[in-house]
Design an enzyme around this catalytic site. Sequence first.
Site, PDB file in Angstrom:
ATOM      1  N   ASN A 124       4.508 -94.103  30.598  1.00 26.74           N
ATOM      2  CA  ASN A 124       5.827 -93.829  31.184  1.00 26.74           C
ATOM      3  C   ASN A 124       5.961 -92.325  31.387  1.00 26.74           C
ATOM      4  OD1 ASN A 124       7.357 -96.517  31.236  1.00 26.74           O
ATOM      5  ND2 ASN A 124       6.415 -96.460  29.195  1.00 26.74           N
ATOM      6  N   GLU A 125       5.558 -91.902  32.569  1.00 27.51           N
ATOM      7  CA  GLU A 125       5.538 -90.479  32.890  1.00 27.51           C
ATOM      8  C   GLU A 125       6.959 -89.954  33.117  1.00 27.51           C
ATOM      9  OE1 GLU A 125       2.968 -89.116  32.195  1.00 27.51           O
ATOM     10  OE2 GLU A 125       1.158 -89.963  33.068  1.00 27.51           O
ATOM     11  N   PRO A 126       7.132 -88.628  33.166  1.00 29.48           N
ATOM     12  CA  PRO A 126       8.467 -88.073  33.400  1.00 29.48           C
ATOM     13  C   PRO A 126       9.146 -88.747  34.591  1.00 29.48           C
ATOM     14  CG  PRO A 126       6.916 -86.317  32.915  1.00 29.48           C
ATOM     15  CD  PRO A 126       6.112 -87.590  32.999  1.00 29.48           C
TER      16      PRO A 126
END
Length: 370
Positions: free
Chosen positions: A172-174
């Site tokens: 879950n990237e930025p």
Amino acid sequence: MATGHIPDAHELTITEPVSSQFEKIPVQVFGQAIDASKEIARRIADRIHFRAAKDENCVLGLATGSTPVSVYAELVRMHREDGLSFKNVVTFNLDEYFPMQPNELQSYVRFMHEHLFDHIDILPENINIPDGTLAKADVPEFCAKYETKIELLGGIDIQILGIGRTGHIGFNEPGSSKTSSTRLITLDRVTRSDAAGDFFGEENVPRRAITMGVGSILSASEIYIIAYGEHKAQIVAEAVEGEISPMVSASFLQEHPHCRFMLDISAAQGLTRFRCPWLVEQVEWTDLLTRKAVIWLARLLDKPILKLTEKDYNEEGLQDLLAEHGPAYDINVQVFRHLQRTITGWPAGKPADLKQPGDVSRPHDDIFPK
Ligand code: PGA
């Protein structure tokens, strides 16, 4: 938060308050990473036993990467030496690169078998890992079923997480939202650069991955997020002490009632209680701590050490240092002189045979005693 399995109160082991007013998630710091890993493995084993005694499944959320390797090694040891059985365990892995064949070197299927599954008695049908072999069009349906399967099993008992330098949990990237569920995502540049070694070059790192969402993770009953090494110190501090923000997915864990960071001493160094312990508790003002505080103050205010004033010390929480060793002028000069004496063209000391008569020895012997 999405609802998951509702545990009995006595099942939960993470109940301690946070360690300082700056920390918004309980943090446990270990002298060595291996001790943290053993503690996590012990808690997982306890939960497996607890469920087995009630003839129930134990659902584990598992992570890959270098961090959990020693947790898995300890679980394997417990299986071999202590008779820990995984017959009642169902696992869900957080993520997988996309596309990815299970037998490829970097596949998380392969990783999990090599580090854990091939060495324990888990039933193959109880292993769940996002499928990197699917056609892209089939991914949404697979993801929805992954979520449903977790829910039907009563939710995840214990979720293990690593944290990436982007603050990601799973992949879950930025920008990931708090309610995100299992889905196909695009990997961040930093994450791909961190994975470059595994893929023999950043250009070979897949651009996408399937990951459980932040919402899926927050549904777990209990979460251990693990970080080892100084390269994780800054992002750990942001996640634990910063504002909750989609730019640091791990910060959403602040809202989870039973989550704990498990750190080695290096990964904890960005926390206020290590970086500036004087802001958290009464400290003993050793020379070393005094220098650390003064350099911190100068950097904070972007001022030369010799220009720091009584007001600066007072306003930034260093009244105690002032009271003990002040006035500010004396402390400034003491620290400045120390730093000055470390400046040298001979960082390891000038060899005796090169010394001229009257040479001042720098760095001074009192700073780096032979
Ligand atoms: P690492 O990865 O354990 O290899 O540092 C952690 C992560 O990216 O989640």
